[in-house]
Design a protein around this motif. Sequence first.
Motif, short mmCIF file in Angstrom:
data_model
loop_
_atom_site.label_atom_id
_atom_site.label_comp_id
_atom_site.label_asym_id
_atom_site.label_seq_id
_atom_site.Cartn_x
_atom_site.Cartn_y
_atom_site.Cartn_z
N PRO A 138 0.57 -1.18 0.18
CA PRO A 138 -0.09 -0.02 0.21
C PRO A 138 0.77 1.22 -0.02
CG PRO A 138 -0.96 -1.51 1.66
CD PRO A 138 0.49 -2.16 1.01
N ILE A 139 0.13 2.30 -0.50
CA ILE A 139 0.97 3.65 -0.78
C ILE A 139 0.04 4.65 0.08
CG2 ILE A 139 1.97 5.48 -1.95
CD1 ILE A 139 2.15 3.26 -4.34
N LEU A 140 0.56 5.51 1.03
CA LEU A 140 -0.48 6.59 1.55
C LEU A 140 -0.03 7.87 1.02
CD1 LEU A 140 -2.10 7.55 3.96
CD2 LEU A 140 0.01 7.73 5.38
N PHE A 141 -1.16 8.58 0.63
CA PHE A 141 -1.11 9.91 -0.15
C PHE A 141 -1.94 11.00 0.78
CE2 PHE A 141 -1.07 6.78 -3.58
CZ PHE A 141 0.19 7.27 -4.16
N LYS A 142 -1.12 12.24 1.04
CA LYS A 142 -1.85 13.07 1.42
C LYS A 142 -2.03 14.14 0.47
CE LYS A 142 0.24 12.00 5.78
NZ LYS A 142 0.17 12.09 7.28
N CYS A 143 -3.29 14.28 0.13
CA CYS A 143 -3.43 15.06 -1.21
C CYS A 143 -5.00 15.41 -1.32
CB CYS A 143 -3.22 14.25 -2.56
SG CYS A 143 -3.65 14.93 -4.06
N ASN A 144 -5.19 16.65 -0.88
CA ASN A 144 -6.64 17.10 -0.77
C ASN A 144 -7.05 17.58 -2.36
OD1 ASN A 144 -6.86 16.92 1.75
ND2 ASN A 144 -5.98 18.86 1.90
N GLU A 145 -6.20 17.54 -3.25
CA GLU A 145 -6.58 18.09 -4.65
C GLU A 145 -7.56 16.86 -5.28
OE1 GLU A 145 -3.21 19.38 -7.07
OE2 GLU A 145 -2.00 18.76 -5.23
N ALA A 146 -7.18 15.54 -5.03
CA ALA A 146 -7.67 14.46 -5.64
C ALA A 146 -9.34 14.53 -5.15
CB ALA A 146 -7.27 13.47 -5.51
N PHE A 147 -9.75 15.16 -4.16
CA PHE A 147 -11.22 14.58 -3.38
C PHE A 147 -12.24 15.10 -4.48
CE2 PHE A 147 -14.87 16.54 -0.95
CZ PHE A 147 -15.18 15.47 -0.54
N GLN A 148 -12.29 16.14 -5.08
CA GLN A 148 -13.41 16.49 -5.93
C GLN A 148 -13.72 15.35 -7.27
OE1 GLN A 148 -12.61 20.18 -8.01
NE2 GLN A 148 -11.15 19.36 -9.18
#
Length: 185
Positions: free
Chosen positions: A113-123
């Motif tokens: 697994p890979i953890l990403f912290k990325c709010n840009e993808a929410f929409q």
Amino acid sequence: MKIIPIEQLYQYNYSVDVINALKQFWKNTDYFSSINAPKKTNILVYFDNVCGEYTLKNGTKFIAEKGSIVYTPIDSEYSIKLFNFENPSANTIGINFFLYDASGEKFILDDKPILFKCNEAFQHITRIDITSESLMPCPAIMKSGMYDILTILSKNQETLPKKFLPIKAGIEYLENDPLQELSIK
């Protein structure tokens, strides 16, 4: 299975097939496990108003905080314990999908697994979820959303050659000029 690392995906010719998206509402005691029942698709999980502690089959643990995204590859075995519920409608959105290279061969982004912290993808995640749950889901909208998400995630991981690091901010400024009024010159 062939691995194409996420940082290489931005410039890689691939296709995606979205199976479905599912919003899951959790309660304070919820727990999920795929140990001894490996997942048969790649999965992206977005944590909305809740956190999750992943435990991999080998015992490795990591925390997915609110707003983070976790990628799990085909054949992953893990468990998730949900916690820090922000409100009664705490949920995750899971998207099941496959990736194919130019010759049609399946691939994964990593063998863990890979953890990403990325709010840009929410929409884009929300768009896929809404489309998947509609009476007449549109595969093109779901695929388009997945390409958007994977592009955002891979671009955020992309590494710039060392010789360009001193001018990285300028490169990003030019690439993000919405009106394309600026030129490299």
